[in-house]
Motif scaffolding. Structure first.
Motif, PDB file in Angstrom:
ATOM      1  N   SER A 142      -9.811  -3.999  -2.783  1.00 35.04           N
ATOM      2  CA  SER A 142      -8.753  -4.909  -2.346  1.00 35.04           C
ATOM      3  C   SER A 142      -8.161  -5.663  -3.543  1.00 35.04           C
ATOM      4  N   ALA A 143      -9.058  -6.079  -4.479  1.00 31.76           N
ATOM      5  CA  ALA A 143      -8.611  -6.802  -5.677  1.00 31.76           C
ATOM      6  C   ALA A 143      -7.787  -5.896  -6.590  1.00 31.76           C
ATOM      7  N   LEU A 144      -8.232  -4.647  -6.768  1.00 33.18           N
ATOM      8  CA  LEU A 144      -7.509  -3.699  -7.631  1.00 33.18           C
ATOM      9  C   LEU A 144      -6.117  -3.390  -7.062  1.00 33.18           C
ATOM     10  N   ALA A 145      -6.010  -3.388  -5.727  1.00 34.47           N
ATOM     11  CA  ALA A 145      -4.696  -3.164  -5.099  1.00 34.47           C
ATOM     12  C   ALA A 145      -3.735  -4.302  -5.462  1.00 34.47           C
TER      13      ALA A 145
ATOM     14  N   GLY B  31     -13.291   3.160   7.576  1.00 38.49           N
ATOM     15  CA  GLY B  31     -12.031   2.539   7.152  1.00 38.49           C
ATOM     16  C   GLY B  31     -12.168   1.217   6.428  1.00 38.49           C
ATOM     17  N   MET B  32     -13.403   0.832   6.024  1.00 43.13           N
ATOM     18  CA  MET B  32     -13.569  -0.445   5.315  1.00 43.13           C
ATOM     19  C   MET B  32     -13.117  -0.318   3.862  1.00 43.13           C
ATOM     20  N   THR B  33     -12.328  -1.284   3.410  1.00 44.10           N
ATOM     21  CA  THR B  33     -11.934  -1.387   1.998  1.00 44.10           C
ATOM     22  C   THR B  33     -12.806  -2.457   1.357  1.00 44.10           C
TER      23      THR B  33
ATOM     24  N   LEU C   5      -1.839 -15.585   4.266  1.00 41.98           N
ATOM     25  CA  LEU C   5      -3.059 -15.666   3.460  1.00 41.98           C
ATOM     26  C   LEU C   5      -3.112 -14.616   2.362  1.00 41.98           C
ATOM     27  N   GLY C   6      -2.420 -13.485   2.560  1.00 44.10           N
ATOM     28  CA  GLY C   6      -2.354 -12.485   1.495  1.00 44.10           C
ATOM     29  C   GLY C   6      -3.159 -11.225   1.728  1.00 44.10           C
ATOM     30  N   PHE C   7      -3.803 -11.080   2.900  1.00 49.77           N
ATOM     31  CA  PHE C   7      -4.569  -9.854   3.158  1.00 49.77           C
ATOM     32  C   PHE C   7      -3.643  -8.649   3.250  1.00 49.77           C
ATOM     33  N   ALA C   8      -4.180  -7.472   2.895  1.00 48.33           N
ATOM     34  CA  ALA C   8      -3.410  -6.227   2.985  1.00 48.33           C
ATOM     35  C   ALA C   8      -3.045  -5.947   4.446  1.00 48.33           C
ATOM     36  N   ASP C   9      -1.945  -5.229   4.657  1.00 55.54           N
ATOM     37  CA  ASP C   9      -1.439  -4.990   6.015  1.00 55.54           C
ATOM     38  C   ASP C   9      -2.466  -4.280   6.908  1.00 55.54           C
ATOM     39  N   HIS C  10      -3.161  -3.247   6.349  1.00 59.26           N
ATOM     40  CA  HIS C  10      -4.105  -2.500   7.194  1.00 59.26           C
ATOM     41  C   HIS C  10      -5.302  -3.378   7.583  1.00 59.26           C
ATOM     42  N   GLU C  11      -5.701  -4.315   6.682  1.00 60.69           N
ATOM     43  CA  GLU C  11      -6.798  -5.233   7.006  1.00 60.69           C
ATOM     44  C   GLU C  11      -6.353  -6.218   8.096  1.00 60.69           C
ATOM     45  N   LEU C  12      -5.086  -6.672   7.989  1.00 58.63           N
ATOM     46  CA  LEU C  12      -4.557  -7.599   8.990  1.00 58.63           C
ATOM     47  C   LEU C  12      -4.535  -6.964  10.376  1.00 58.63           C
TER      48      LEU C  12
ATOM     49  N   LEU D 230     -13.482  -5.927   5.422  1.00 56.53           N
ATOM     50  CA  LEU D 230     -13.715  -6.146   6.853  1.00 56.53           C
ATOM     51  C   LEU D 230     -14.618  -5.044   7.396  1.00 56.53           C
ATOM     52  N   LEU D 231     -15.790  -5.450   7.857  1.00 56.51           N
ATOM     53  CA  LEU D 231     -16.737  -4.502   8.455  1.00 56.51           C
ATOM     54  C   LEU D 231     -16.616  -4.578   9.970  1.00 56.51           C
TER      55      LEU D 231
END
Length: 533
Positions: free
Chosen positions: A511-514, A504-506, A266-273, A476-477
């Motif tokens: 997330s978009a800027l990353a 730790g919420m981004t 799906l494309g989520f960042a690793d830490h969010e996954l 992710l909250l």
């Protein structure tokens, strides 16, 4: 012995080119000669599976995937009355070019030309079987049927999620929604043919062709590449006649990567996954995904369920409609006409002894109450709700009248997500952006000066948009104890956000800027999707 990797299409093509002493050509970066393309008969290109590259004197350079059939090549030389210079290309690249560039557009144009010559109405037969070969060779006596089939086929080939047919005062415009953005599919049609075009679609969807004053909804099915694809049809009266939107529901999914649907794709960042995977493996509670229509919420929930499903657990879903079919789980479609609402279906599901439940969408207080009770009584509940960000979800539920204490006790996490378009890999190139764009984006120009920005120049693969495909961004909250206390104390949104970021919420914007830093998408694209902070 070590396992040998299966050959890719490109490797196979290179090997064939070397074996038959022909040049190899990579079609991804091909600059198409449109005049040459128009001069070559479409039926020959489809039948003999070749793509014209260059014409010089009495020779024609063509790309083919299989140079072994020498007799076919001799036959093609005779039919074209030209000496052929052969180049070998990957089969997948060649078929993509044939399907998504001029040839499929010419099918549309030819269907339109026939259609303009005269229209006769005719009732439909069984479900259409759509392929480029059949549309090229079609001798269908009714030009309208051929036109509608060609519009649908073109939409499928261009990866459209919806096909829009809009009635203007002097024309009928056909558009495809590709990667979330509308693109014109063909030159405008004459307004005088609008009625017959909509009538054909109504007949396919088994709607009332005599009723033109109220909205109508229906569905039909076509067979494409050997598999059935459902279309959901919405007809809406407007001042210039009726408009139609055809939503494409490909239950098997057009994209190969979704055949093994997992959160990684799906494309989520690793830490969010990592954080999300922790919550979807909890024994009970509620996992809530939020975002506007078309932001990929349902796909995320399906990916989560695909990862955790096992023979030991009973998983039941209730959806409107069932979009993907997943083996090993029970999927229930909502049917409001027959009285099967989300709330009623969810009550029945609880009597089915489930371990995990997915509720397509929470729309009212009754569904919310039952979902919360299910999460509190030992079930893991996956669901979605429409809201702009994770903090808006909280007020949305409280406004529905749910008990705040039960709600925050049941909730494991809230994921807000959006989809941003991905820069086309074939025509991707570094660009220099104007300083005012950084300012409009709320960015420090000095800090971003050394970040290389990319955009797509536009090519045949991306239909000259510069983008091909989409990827997810999310915030992710996690419902930690401090967050639960702040919600119950009705603290301000700013305080909640500050505490969540400490946990730790981004945010969506971060997330978009990353994604921009990584060269995945563009600054202009994320400005359309997220708020400037």
């Amino acid at each position: 012995m070590p396992e040998t990797k299966p050959q890719t299409d490109v490797e196979r093509a290179r090997e064939l080119a070397a074996r038959y002493h022909f040049d190899f050509i990579d079609l991804r970066a091909l600059q198409i000669d449109r005049e040459l393309l128009q001069s070559v008969p479409l039926d020959l290109m489809v039948k003999y599976e070749f793509f014209p590259l260059e014409a010089r004197d009495h020779t024609l350079t063509v790309a083919i995937a299989n140079p072994a059939g020498l007799e076919r090549l001799d036959e093609l030389e005779l039919k074209l009355n030209r000496r052929l210079v052969i180049k070998v290309a990957a089969a997948s690249q060649l078929m993509d070019l044939l399907r998504t560039t001029e040839p499929s557009q010419r099918v549309l144009n030819e269907a339109t030309a026939d259609f303009r010559a005269g229209v006769a109405e005719k009732a439909p037969g069984e479900d259409s079987v759509l392929s480029l070969e059949q549309l090229v060779e079609s001798t269908e006596s009714n030009p309208m049927i051929r036109l509608v089939d060609s519009i649908i086929f073109s939409g499928l080939e261009h990866r459209a999620s919806d096909i829009h047919i809009e009635s203007h005062d002097n024309a009928v415009v056909v558009k495809n929604r590709v990667d979330g953005v509308l693109q014109e599919a063909m030159p405008p049609l004459g307004q005088e043919f609008q009625s017959n075009l909509i009538t054909r679609i109504k007949v396919m969807a088994e709607l009332d062709i005599a009723e033109r004053r109220v909205p109508q909804d229906g569905r039909f099915r076509v067979v494409y590449k050997g598999r059935p694809i459902d279309f959901r049809v919405s007809i809406m009266p407007s001042i210039n006649g009726e408009d139609a939107v055809l939503r494409i529901l490909d239950k098997e999914s057009l994209s190969e990567k979704f055949r093994q649907l997992r959160l990684d794709v799906l494309g989520f960042a690793d830490h969010e996954l990592r954080r999300l995977r922790r919550f979807i493996r909890e024994p009970y509670g509620m996992v809530l995904v939020t975002g506007p229509t078309g932001s990929g919420k349902t796909t995320t929930l399906y990916a989560a369920i695909s990862e955790i499903k096992s023979d030991e657990d009973k998983i039941v879903t209730i959806e409107d409609p069932v979009e993907y079919q997943i083996r090993g789980i029970t999927q229930v479609p909502v049917n409001e006409k027959k009285g099967l609402t989300f709330a009623r279906g969810l009550r029945s599901i609880l009597r089915h002894d489930p371990d995990k439940i997915m509720v397509g969408e929470i729309r009212d207080n009754e569904t919310a109450q039952i979902a919360i009770q299910s999460a509190l009584t030992g079930h893991l509940v996956f669901t979605t709700v429409h809201a702009n960000n994770v903090l808006d979800v909280l007020s949305r539920f409280l406004n529905m009248g749910v008990d705040p204490y039960h709600f925050v006790s049941a909730l494991n996490c809230i994921l807000a997500q959006r989809l941003v378009r991905v820069i086309c890999e074939v025509c991707k190139r570094p660009v220099t952006l104007p300083p005012e764009l950084y300012e409009e984006s709320g960015l420090d120009g000095n800090e971003w000066r050394n970040v290389v920005m990319y955009e797509g120049a536009g090519c045949a693969l991306c239909n000259h948009t510069g983008f091909h495909g989409r990827t997810a961004i999310g915030e992710l909250l996690a419902l930690t104890d401090p967050i639960r206390e702040l919600i119950l104390e009705r603290r301000s949104t700013a305080e909640l956000r500050r505490t969540a970021r400490q946990d730790g919420m981004t945010t969506l914007r971060e997330s978009a800027l990353a994604k921009v830093r990584d060269g995945v998408t563009t600054l202009r694209e994320i400005n359309k999707v997220t708020f400037v902070e």
